[in-house]
Design a protein around this motif. Structure first.
Motif, PDB file in Angstrom:
ATOM      1  N   ASP A 109      13.359  -2.243   9.972  1.00 24.01           N
ATOM      2  CA  ASP A 109      12.044  -2.227   9.328  1.00 24.01           C
ATOM      3  C   ASP A 109      11.389  -0.849   9.440  1.00 24.01           C
ATOM      4  O   ASP A 109      10.839  -0.329   8.464  1.00 24.01           O
ATOM      5  CB  ASP A 109      11.125  -3.288   9.934  1.00 24.01           C
ATOM      6  CG  ASP A 109      11.537  -4.700   9.595  1.00 24.01           C
ATOM      7  OD1 ASP A 109      12.330  -4.891   8.637  1.00 24.01           O
ATOM      8  OD2 ASP A 109      11.074  -5.635  10.289  1.00 24.01           O
ATOM      9  N   ALA A 110      11.439  -0.273  10.640  1.00 23.86           N
ATOM     10  CA  ALA A 110      10.830   1.045  10.859  1.00 23.86           C
ATOM     11  C   ALA A 110      11.518   2.110  10.006  1.00 23.86           C
ATOM     12  O   ALA A 110      10.862   2.982   9.426  1.00 23.86           O
ATOM     13  CB  ALA A 110      10.886   1.413  12.341  1.00 23.86           C
ATOM     14  N   VAL A 111      12.826   2.035   9.923  1.00 20.55           N
ATOM     15  CA  VAL A 111      13.579   2.992   9.105  1.00 20.55           C
ATOM     16  C   VAL A 111      13.224   2.825   7.631  1.00 20.55           C
ATOM     17  O   VAL A 111      13.032   3.816   6.909  1.00 20.55           O
ATOM     18  CB  VAL A 111      15.096   2.849   9.348  1.00 20.55           C
ATOM     19  CG1 VAL A 111      15.903   3.524   8.251  1.00 20.55           C
ATOM     20  CG2 VAL A 111      15.473   3.408  10.709  1.00 20.55           C
ATOM     21  N   ASN A 112      13.117   1.592   7.164  1.00 17.15           N
ATOM     22  CA  ASN A 112      12.758   1.361   5.757  1.00 17.15           C
ATOM     23  C   ASN A 112      11.391   1.952   5.438  1.00 17.15           C
ATOM     24  O   ASN A 112      11.197   2.557   4.375  1.00 17.15           O
ATOM     25  CB  ASN A 112      12.801  -0.125   5.423  1.00 17.15           C
ATOM     26  CG  ASN A 112      14.216  -0.653   5.323  1.00 17.15           C
ATOM     27  OD1 ASN A 112      15.157   0.097   5.089  1.00 17.15           O
ATOM     28  ND2 ASN A 112      14.375  -1.953   5.516  1.00 17.15           N
ATOM     29  N   GLU A 113      10.428   1.793   6.345  1.00 18.04           N
ATOM     30  CA  GLU A 113       9.095   2.369   6.137  1.00 18.04           C
ATOM     31  C   GLU A 113       9.161   3.890   6.110  1.00 18.04           C
ATOM     32  O   GLU A 113       8.535   4.537   5.260  1.00 18.04           O
ATOM     33  CB  GLU A 113       8.131   1.902   7.224  1.00 18.04           C
ATOM     34  CG  GLU A 113       7.703   0.465   7.089  1.00 18.04           C
ATOM     35  CD  GLU A 113       6.700   0.063   8.159  1.00 18.04           C
ATOM     36  OE1 GLU A 113       5.930   0.929   8.628  1.00 18.04           O
ATOM     37  OE2 GLU A 113       6.690  -1.126   8.537  1.00 18.04           O
ATOM     38  N   ALA A 114       9.897   4.459   7.043  1.00 17.67           N
ATOM     39  CA  ALA A 114      10.021   5.923   7.103  1.00 17.67           C
ATOM     40  C   ALA A 114      10.709   6.451   5.852  1.00 17.67           C
ATOM     41  O   ALA A 114      10.270   7.459   5.274  1.00 17.67           O
ATOM     42  CB  ALA A 114      10.786   6.336   8.359  1.00 17.67           C
ATOM     43  N   ARG A 115      11.760   5.787   5.406  1.00 16.29           N
ATOM     44  CA  ARG A 115      12.478   6.248   4.215  1.00 16.29           C
ATOM     45  C   ARG A 115      11.596   6.153   2.974  1.00 16.29           C
ATOM     46  O   ARG A 115      11.644   7.025   2.104  1.00 16.29           O
ATOM     47  CB  ARG A 115      13.772   5.468   4.027  1.00 16.29           C
ATOM     48  CG  ARG A 115      14.789   5.829   5.129  1.00 16.29           C
ATOM     49  CD  ARG A 115      16.176   5.338   4.883  1.00 16.29           C
ATOM     50  NE  ARG A 115      16.750   6.117   3.789  1.00 16.29           N
ATOM     51  CZ  ARG A 115      17.225   5.573   2.664  1.00 16.29           C
ATOM     52  NH1 ARG A 115      17.235   4.287   2.483  1.00 16.29           N
ATOM     53  NH2 ARG A 115      17.729   6.335   1.721  1.00 16.29           N
ATOM     54  N   ALA A 116      10.781   5.116   2.885  1.00 17.08           N
ATOM     55  CA  ALA A 116       9.860   5.002   1.741  1.00 17.08           C
ATOM     56  C   ALA A 116       8.852   6.151   1.762  1.00 17.08           C
ATOM     57  O   ALA A 116       8.547   6.740   0.712  1.00 17.08           O
ATOM     58  CB  ALA A 116       9.145   3.653   1.774  1.00 17.08           C
ATOM     59  N   ALA A 117       8.354   6.479   2.949  1.00 16.56           N
ATOM     60  CA  ALA A 117       7.411   7.598   3.064  1.00 16.56           C
ATOM     61  C   ALA A 117       8.100   8.919   2.725  1.00 16.56           C
ATOM     62  O   ALA A 117       7.527   9.770   2.033  1.00 16.56           O
ATOM     63  CB  ALA A 117       6.833   7.652   4.477  1.00 16.56           C
ATOM     64  N   ILE A 118       9.327   9.083   3.193  1.00 20.41           N
ATOM     65  CA  ILE A 118      10.078  10.307   2.892  1.00 20.41           C
ATOM     66  C   ILE A 118      10.324  10.417   1.392  1.00 20.41           C
ATOM     67  O   ILE A 118      10.144  11.493   0.806  1.00 20.41           O
ATOM     68  CB  ILE A 118      11.398  10.337   3.686  1.00 20.41           C
ATOM     69  CG1 ILE A 118      11.104  10.562   5.172  1.00 20.41           C
ATOM     70  CG2 ILE A 118      12.343  11.402   3.140  1.00 20.41           C
ATOM     71  CD1 ILE A 118      12.295  10.338   6.085  1.00 20.41           C
ATOM     72  N   ASP A 119      10.712   9.326   0.761  1.00 17.27           N
ATOM     73  CA  ASP A 119      10.924   9.347  -0.696  1.00 17.27           C
ATOM     74  C   ASP A 119       9.658   9.777  -1.425  1.00 17.27           C
ATOM     75  O   ASP A 119       9.712  10.591  -2.350  1.00 17.27           O
ATOM     76  CB  ASP A 119      11.383   7.981  -1.199  1.00 17.27           C
ATOM     77  CG  ASP A 119      12.808   7.632  -0.800  1.00 17.27           C
ATOM     78  OD1 ASP A 119      13.549   8.547  -0.359  1.00 17.27           O
ATOM     79  OD2 ASP A 119      13.187   6.449  -0.905  1.00 17.27           O
ATOM     80  N   ALA A 120       8.511   9.262  -0.982  1.00 16.25           N
ATOM     81  CA  ALA A 120       7.240   9.632  -1.608  1.00 16.25           C
ATOM     82  C   ALA A 120       6.934  11.113  -1.389  1.00 16.25           C
ATOM     83  O   ALA A 120       6.482  11.805  -2.313  1.00 16.25           O
ATOM     84  CB  ALA A 120       6.116   8.766  -1.056  1.00 16.25           C
ATOM     85  N   ILE A 121       7.190  11.604  -0.197  1.00 11.85           N
ATOM     86  CA  ILE A 121       6.936  13.027   0.110  1.00 11.85           C
ATOM     87  C   ILE A 121       7.841  13.902  -0.747  1.00 11.85           C
ATOM     88  O   ILE A 121       7.389  14.897  -1.330  1.00 11.85           O
ATOM     89  CB  ILE A 121       7.168  13.294   1.609  1.00 11.85           C
ATOM     90  CG1 ILE A 121       6.087  12.621   2.448  1.00 11.85           C
ATOM     91  CG2 ILE A 121       7.225  14.792   1.889  1.00 11.85           C
ATOM     92  CD1 ILE A 121       6.400  12.553   3.945  1.00 11.85           C
ATOM     93  N   LEU A 122       9.106  13.538  -0.840  1.00 11.85           N
ATOM     94  CA  LEU A 122      10.047  14.357  -1.603  1.00 11.85           C
ATOM     95  C   LEU A 122       9.750  14.330  -3.112  1.00 11.85           C
ATOM     96  O   LEU A 122       9.982  15.318  -3.798  1.00 11.85           O
ATOM     97  CB  LEU A 122      11.484  13.922  -1.325  1.00 11.85           C
ATOM     98  CG  LEU A 122      11.965  14.161   0.118  1.00 11.85           C
ATOM     99  CD1 LEU A 122      13.381  13.626   0.310  1.00 11.85           C
ATOM    100  CD2 LEU A 122      11.861  15.621   0.515  1.00 11.85           C
ATOM    101  N   ARG A 123       9.237  13.216  -3.587  1.00 13.54           N
ATOM    102  CA  ARG A 123       8.868  13.142  -5.016  1.00 13.54           C
ATOM    103  C   ARG A 123       7.662  14.018  -5.330  1.00 13.54           C
ATOM    104  O   ARG A 123       7.556  14.581  -6.412  1.00 13.54           O
ATOM    105  CB  ARG A 123       8.552  11.694  -5.415  1.00 13.54           C
ATOM    106  CG  ARG A 123       9.778  10.870  -5.752  1.00 13.54           C
ATOM    107  CD  ARG A 123       9.409   9.579  -6.461  1.00 13.54           C
ATOM    108  NE  ARG A 123       8.403   8.785  -5.769  1.00 13.54           N
ATOM    109  CZ  ARG A 123       8.662   7.866  -4.850  1.00 13.54           C
ATOM    110  NH1 ARG A 123       9.900   7.612  -4.491  1.00 13.54           N
ATOM    111  NH2 ARG A 123       7.691   7.187  -4.278  1.00 13.54           N
ATOM    112  N   ARG A 124       6.737  14.131  -4.349  1.00 17.56           N
ATOM    113  CA  ARG A 124       5.527  14.938  -4.555  1.00 17.56           C
ATOM    114  C   ARG A 124       5.837  16.429  -4.552  1.00 17.56           C
ATOM    115  O   ARG A 124       5.115  17.216  -5.123  1.00 17.56           O
ATOM    116  CB  ARG A 124       4.505  14.676  -3.461  1.00 17.56           C
ATOM    117  CG  ARG A 124       3.761  13.387  -3.604  1.00 17.56           C
ATOM    118  CD  ARG A 124       2.564  13.342  -2.680  1.00 17.56           C
ATOM    119  NE  ARG A 124       2.860  13.715  -1.320  1.00 17.56           N
ATOM    120  CZ  ARG A 124       2.854  12.885  -0.279  1.00 17.56           C
ATOM    121  NH1 ARG A 124       2.564  11.619  -0.442  1.00 17.56           N
ATOM    122  NH2 ARG A 124       3.118  13.311   0.924  1.00 17.56           N
ATOM    123  N   SER A 125       6.887  16.819  -3.858  1.00 19.90           N
ATOM    124  CA  SER A 125       7.141  18.265  -3.701  1.00 19.90           C
ATOM    125  C   SER A 125       8.092  18.801  -4.740  1.00 19.90           C
ATOM    126  O   SER A 125       8.647  18.191  -5.542  1.00 19.90           O
ATOM    127  CB  SER A 125       7.658  18.559  -2.323  1.00 19.90           C
ATOM    128  OG  SER A 125       8.764  17.754  -1.971  1.00 19.90           O
TER     129      SER A 125
END
Length: 125
Positions: A109-125
């Motif tokens: 669960d923690a990894v899924n949350e982190a990966r979703a946040a990372i995906d959002a960060i990478l899409r913004r940059s």
């Protein structure tokens, strides 16, 4: 002795606890010395690493404790502290010969949350 009082303009207070979500962005910036390209690179590497590690950990191989330890260190390095804490709980469960499945589920669960946040960060940059 008289008190000297002066009015100070209002300014917002920082939060009592960081609220960066699954990734502590300030920690990440400190660890990458503010290099935005390096931030993106380590986030992408971490996201890829977690896919591999979680897939392997799901089978609970003999080296699961060492893999959880590796994930814990990687997560701390980028500021994914919830992942690090969950990996530490799995590592502890394995060391104590406790049932690792609840800890493994929490780590996923923690990894899924982190990966979703990372995906959002990478899409913004």
């Amino acid at each position: 002795m008289p008190l000297h009082l002066e009015q100070v303009d209002w300014m917002p207070s920082p939060p009592l606890a960081p609220d960066d979500g699954p990734i502590d962005l300030e920690h990440l910036r400190r660890m990458t010395l503010g290099d935005a390209g390096l931030e993106r690179e380590v986030l992408a590497m971490f996201a890829a690493q977690t896919v591999s590690l979680i897939g392997t950990l799901a089978t609970l191989p003999p080296e699961a404790g060492a893999l959880a330890h590796t994930l814990k260190g990687s997560a701390r390095a980028i500021g994914a502290f919830a992942v690090a804490d969950a990996a530490q709980r799995l590592e502890a469960a394995l060391q104590k010969n406790s049932d690792p499945l609840p800890s493994l589920a929490g780590l996923k669960d923690a990894v899924n949350e982190a990966r979703a946040a990372i995906d959002a960060i990478l899409r913004r940059s």
